[in-house]
Design an enzyme around this catalytic site. Sequence first.
Site, PDB file in Angstrom:
ATOM      1  N   HIS A 177      11.043   9.400  -6.893  1.00 15.61           N
ATOM      2  CA  HIS A 177       9.967   9.977  -6.088  1.00 15.61           C
ATOM      3  C   HIS A 177       9.835   9.234  -4.759  1.00 15.61           C
ATOM      4  O   HIS A 177       9.729   9.855  -3.698  1.00 15.61           O
ATOM      5  CB  HIS A 177       8.653   9.899  -6.885  1.00 15.61           C
ATOM      6  CG  HIS A 177       7.433  10.289  -6.111  1.00 15.61           C
ATOM      7  ND1 HIS A 177       6.861  11.537  -6.205  1.00 15.61           N
ATOM      8  CD2 HIS A 177       6.658   9.578  -5.242  1.00 15.61           C
ATOM      9  CE1 HIS A 177       5.795  11.584  -5.428  1.00 15.61           C
ATOM     10  NE2 HIS A 177       5.644  10.405  -4.832  1.00 15.61           N
ATOM     11  N   GLU A 178       9.857   7.903  -4.819  1.00 13.29           N
ATOM     12  CA  GLU A 178       9.731   7.111  -3.586  1.00 13.29           C
ATOM     13  C   GLU A 178      10.959   7.272  -2.690  1.00 13.29           C
ATOM     14  O   GLU A 178      10.833   7.348  -1.459  1.00 13.29           O
ATOM     15  CB  GLU A 178       9.509   5.639  -3.929  1.00 13.29           C
ATOM     16  CG  GLU A 178       8.268   5.355  -4.758  1.00 13.29           C
ATOM     17  CD  GLU A 178       6.994   5.922  -4.150  1.00 13.29           C
ATOM     18  OE1 GLU A 178       6.929   6.042  -2.909  1.00 13.29           O
ATOM     19  OE2 GLU A 178       6.076   6.261  -4.922  1.00 13.29           O
TER      20      GLU A 178
ATOM     21  N   HIS B 198      10.460  10.308  -0.709  1.00 10.60           N
ATOM     22  CA  HIS B 198       9.649  10.105   0.490  1.00 10.60           C
ATOM     23  C   HIS B 198      10.521   9.608   1.651  1.00 10.60           C
ATOM     24  O   HIS B 198      10.407  10.094   2.779  1.00 10.60           O
ATOM     25  CB  HIS B 198       8.550   9.070   0.222  1.00 10.60           C
ATOM     26  CG  HIS B 198       7.322   9.625  -0.427  1.00 10.60           C
ATOM     27  ND1 HIS B 198       6.676  10.753   0.033  1.00 10.60           N
ATOM     28  CD2 HIS B 198       6.619   9.201  -1.509  1.00 10.60           C
ATOM     29  CE1 HIS B 198       5.622  10.994  -0.727  1.00 10.60           C
ATOM     30  NE2 HIS B 198       5.567  10.068  -1.673  1.00 10.60           N
TER      31      HIS B 198
ATOM     32  N   GLU C  56       3.715  15.224  -1.232  1.00  8.70           N
ATOM     33  CA  GLU C  56       3.778  14.750  -2.615  1.00  8.70           C
ATOM     34  C   GLU C  56       4.554  15.723  -3.492  1.00  8.70           C
ATOM     35  O   GLU C  56       5.344  15.317  -4.347  1.00  8.70           O
ATOM     36  CB  GLU C  56       2.372  14.535  -3.176  1.00  8.70           C
ATOM     37  CG  GLU C  56       1.708  13.251  -2.730  1.00  8.70           C
ATOM     38  CD  GLU C  56       2.537  12.036  -3.065  1.00  8.70           C
ATOM     39  OE1 GLU C  56       2.962  11.883  -4.225  1.00  8.70           O
ATOM     40  OE2 GLU C  56       2.778  11.244  -2.140  1.00  8.70           O
TER      41      GLU C  56
END
Length: 295
Positions: A149-150, A153, A226
């Site tokens: 997930h990071e 980003h 997100e």
Amino acid sequence: MKRILLFLATNLAIMIVLTLSWSIISRVFGLDQVNTPGGLNLTSLLVMAAVFGFGGSFISLMMSKWVAKRSVGAQIIEQPSNSTELWLMETVRRQANAAGIKMPEVAIYDSPEINAFATGPGRNNALVAVSTGLLNYMSRDEAEAVMAHEIGHVANGDMVTLTLIQGVVNTFVIFFARIIGNFVDRVVFKNEEGNGIAYIVTSIIAELVLGILASIIVMWFSRQREFRADAAGARFASRDKMIAALEKLRAMHEPSHLPSQMAAFGINGGQPSLARLFMTHPPLEERIETLRRSA
């Protein structure tokens, strides 16, 4: 106390740099004073607003890794000292390769909450940090999804995009707040001798109100990215692992205590305490359902 002092020192340094920058730019390009006896010079005001609006955002972006390391006491993994650190480095390296970005710095910070964040000035100059709480309470499959997930980003360029959006809204907040202040000072209070106390007070109030309204735009983008980062997590780890990680966060009900500079990029948005318009993260239930529908 350390975080407060760091926050104050960083913002003081930014204001000094921006003030000097505006002074140099105004002289080099021959811009007049913003406030003149005849009223506001809108050209100079717009340039000044852009210098302070974009300048503050970009300086914060350039300093983000440095601030993050010191705000949470993140320890960069130079050489893995145990199997967990080795696994963490290998996982991030594999995901970064899959995303087509340069290997980010990887750090661990001491915190009981389950969280992780990504920051940095660009896709190939980033920092990914994970809390000890996450490593202690999440399985490796769940932690892998959080790291994915990071990485999402970083690969999506969220840090730069959010900075640009923040710069635009900051510019217009500064610009219109001073126009409103000038209007009230001259039209309502009939002040014809330069800007008086009404201009100062009204500009401050208008900047606060407009800043709150503008934050709705920034928070909307924050919530949308997100969903994109969750989709990246599902792609670089797996959809099931990403859902399991979000369900673990929901089960733990841990609020986020990241400093404000990193909170928008942490995976755990915490339980909403304000209206949805001002939430940096969508509700975990909504994120989980979105992933399930993506199947």
